[in-house]
Design an enzyme around this catalytic site. Structure first.
Site, PDB file in Angstrom:
ATOM      1  N   LYS A 182      48.795-106.141  -9.381  1.00 52.41           N
ATOM      2  CA  LYS A 182      47.824-105.036  -9.261  1.00 52.41           C
ATOM      3  C   LYS A 182      46.703-105.425  -8.288  1.00 52.41           C
ATOM      4  CE  LYS A 182      48.781-103.256 -13.906  1.00 52.41           C
ATOM      5  NZ  LYS A 182      48.365-103.094 -15.300  1.00 52.41           N
ATOM      6  N   ASP A 239      43.159 -96.170 -16.134  1.00 46.77           N
ATOM      7  CA  ASP A 239      44.346 -96.194 -16.984  1.00 46.77           C
ATOM      8  C   ASP A 239      44.597 -94.836 -17.640  1.00 46.77           C
ATOM      9  OD1 ASP A 239      45.908 -98.520 -17.179  1.00 46.77           O
ATOM     10  OD2 ASP A 239      44.323 -99.589 -18.251  1.00 46.77           O
ATOM     11  N   GLN A 253      43.673-105.168 -19.166  1.00 50.17           N
ATOM     12  CA  GLN A 253      45.110-105.332 -19.327  1.00 50.17           C
ATOM     13  C   GLN A 253      45.490-105.414 -20.808  1.00 50.17           C
ATOM     14  OE1 GLN A 253      47.306-105.055 -16.922  1.00 50.17           O
ATOM     15  NE2 GLN A 253      49.127-105.605 -18.080  1.00 50.17           N
TER      16      GLN A 253
END
Ligand code: GUN
Length: 313
Positions: A54, A124, A98
Site C-alpha cells: 500500500k 477504508d 491495518q
C-alpha cells in the site's frame, strides 16, 4: 481450464493511471500531494506485506504515504492516540489502520479504532457514517475490496441488473459492503455465512458468485453454475504439501511454486472451478491489486473533498 481469467493486475494499473491527472491537479491546487497515514500495530507477516504494498503504490503514484508503527503489545489507547493525532493533522487526507489488530487490544478494538478515524479521512470506508451513506447509495468512501470488485465487473463488461448474485461471507470489511454494492447495481443478492444450510445449493444459482470466506479452495465446482462469474476474495497461505498435491497435479506451475517456497497463496475458490465457471479472478493477481488501487482512489477522493474540490453532497 476454460474460464476467462479476470485480470486484476491490468485493471488496477488502468485505475492507477486514470488517477494520475487527479493527483497532479490536487498537488498543483493544494501545494502538496494527497497524503495517506497507515497505522500498523504488531508484526503479523501478511499485514506487513500488504502495508508495504500500500505504501509503495501510494508513493509511486505521487502521493505522500507514511507508516506509523506500534509494537504488538501496544495498548488500544496508544493506537487511538495515533489515530487522533492523524485526525488533527491537516496535512493527512487519509488514515488506514491495518486489520487485524493484535488480539491483546481486546475484542472490540477494531470497532473502537474505526469509530475514531475521522469520517472525512476514512479511506477504508469502515466508519459507521460512511457505512450508513453506503446503505443509502451515496457514499464517497467505500470499502476498498468490494469497490475494487465492482470496478473489475464494470470494466470487464459483466452486467448485474437482473442477475442473481451470491456473496459467501458477511464481514464488515467485504461481505456486507459487497452485497450492498451489488444490490445498488440491481442484482438480486443473497448473503451466505457459516450458519447457512446447504451453501452449495444457493451459490450454484448465482450468475455472479463472490467468495469471501477465508478458507482455501472452499468453493468447489458444486457451488458454481456453469458459465457463472466467480470472484475470489480469499488470500490464504497454505503450507500443507498434501493439500497442495490434492489441488494441483504433478508438474503444475503452482506445485513448483510450492516446492520452492514451501507455502502457497490459495484463494477461496478450488482450482477445478475454472472448468465450470465462465470467468474467474485468479489468486494472486485478481482482487488483491484492485483493493490497493481503490485505496489510492479513496485517498485522492478524500484529499479532493477535504480541499473543497468536489461538489458537496
Ligand atoms: N486487512 C485486510 N483487508 C483490509 C482492508 O481493506 N483495510 C484494512 N484497514 N485492513 C485490512
Amino acid at each position: 481450464m476454460s474460464a476467462r481469467s479476470l485480470d486484476g493486475i491490468a485493471t488496477a494499473a488502468r485505475i492507477r493511471a486514470e488517477l494520475g491527472d487527479r493527483i497532479a491537479r490536487f498537488t498543483a491546487a493544494a501545494g502538496r500531494p494527497p497524503a495517506l497515514g497507515i497505522v500498523l500495530a504488531g508484526d503479523d507477516p501478511a499485514s506487513q506485506i500488504y502495508v508495504s504494498s500500500k505504501l509503495r503504490t501510494a508513493g509511486d503514484a505521487g502521493c505522500r504515504a507514511e507508516l506509523f508503527r506500534l509494537p504488538a503489545d501496544a495498548s488500544l489507547d496508544e493506537t487511538l492516540a495515533v489515530v487522533a493525532r492523524l485526525n488533527a493533522d491537516d496535512t493527512f487526507d487519509g488514515i488506514l489502520v491495518q486489520s487485524p489488530l493484535p488480539k491483546g487490544m481486546g475484542r472490540d478494538a477494531e470497532q473502537r479504532v474505526f469509530d475514531t478515524v475521522s469520517p472525512a479521512k476514512d479511506v477504508d470506508g469502515f466508519h459507521a457514517q460512511n457505512v450508513g451513506l453506503l446503505v443509502q447509495k451515496r457514499a464517497r468512501l467505500v470499502a476498498c475490496t468490494p469497490a475494487g470488485v465492482m470496478q473489475l465487473l464494470a470494466r470487464e463488461g459483466i452486467t448485474l441488473a437482473g442477475k442473481r448474485a451470491v456473496v459467501i461471507g458477511r464481514s464488515d470489511i467485504v461481505g456486507k459492503p459487497m452485497a450492498l454494492l451489488l444490490l445498488h447495481e440491481d442484482a438480486t443478492v443473497t448473503i451466505c455465512h457459516s450458519r447457512t444450510p446447504d451453501v452449495a445449493a444457493i451459490a450454484s444459482d448465482a450468475d455472479v458468485l463472490v467468495a469471501a470466506v477465508g478458507r482455501p479452495a472452499y468453493v468447489t465446482p458444486a457451488y458454481v453454475k456453469p458459465g457463472a462469474t466467480v470472484i475470489d476474495v480469499g488470500i490464504n497461505r497454505v503450507d500443507d504439501a498434501a493439500l497442495v498435491a490434492g489441488w494441483y497435479p504433478e508438474g503444475h506451475p503452482r506445485r513448483q511454486v510450492f516446492e520452492k517456497k514451501q507455502s502457497l497463496v490459495i484463494g477461496d475458490v478450488h482450482p477445478a472451478v475454472w472448468d465450470v465457471a465462465g470467468a474467474v479472478t485468479p489468486v494472486p493477481g485478481g482482487v488483491g491489486p484492485l483493493t490497493i488501487a481503490m485505496l489510492l482512489a479513496n485517498t485522492v477522493t478524500a484529499a479532493e473533498a477535504r480541499a473543497g474540490l468536489l461538489a458537496t453532497r
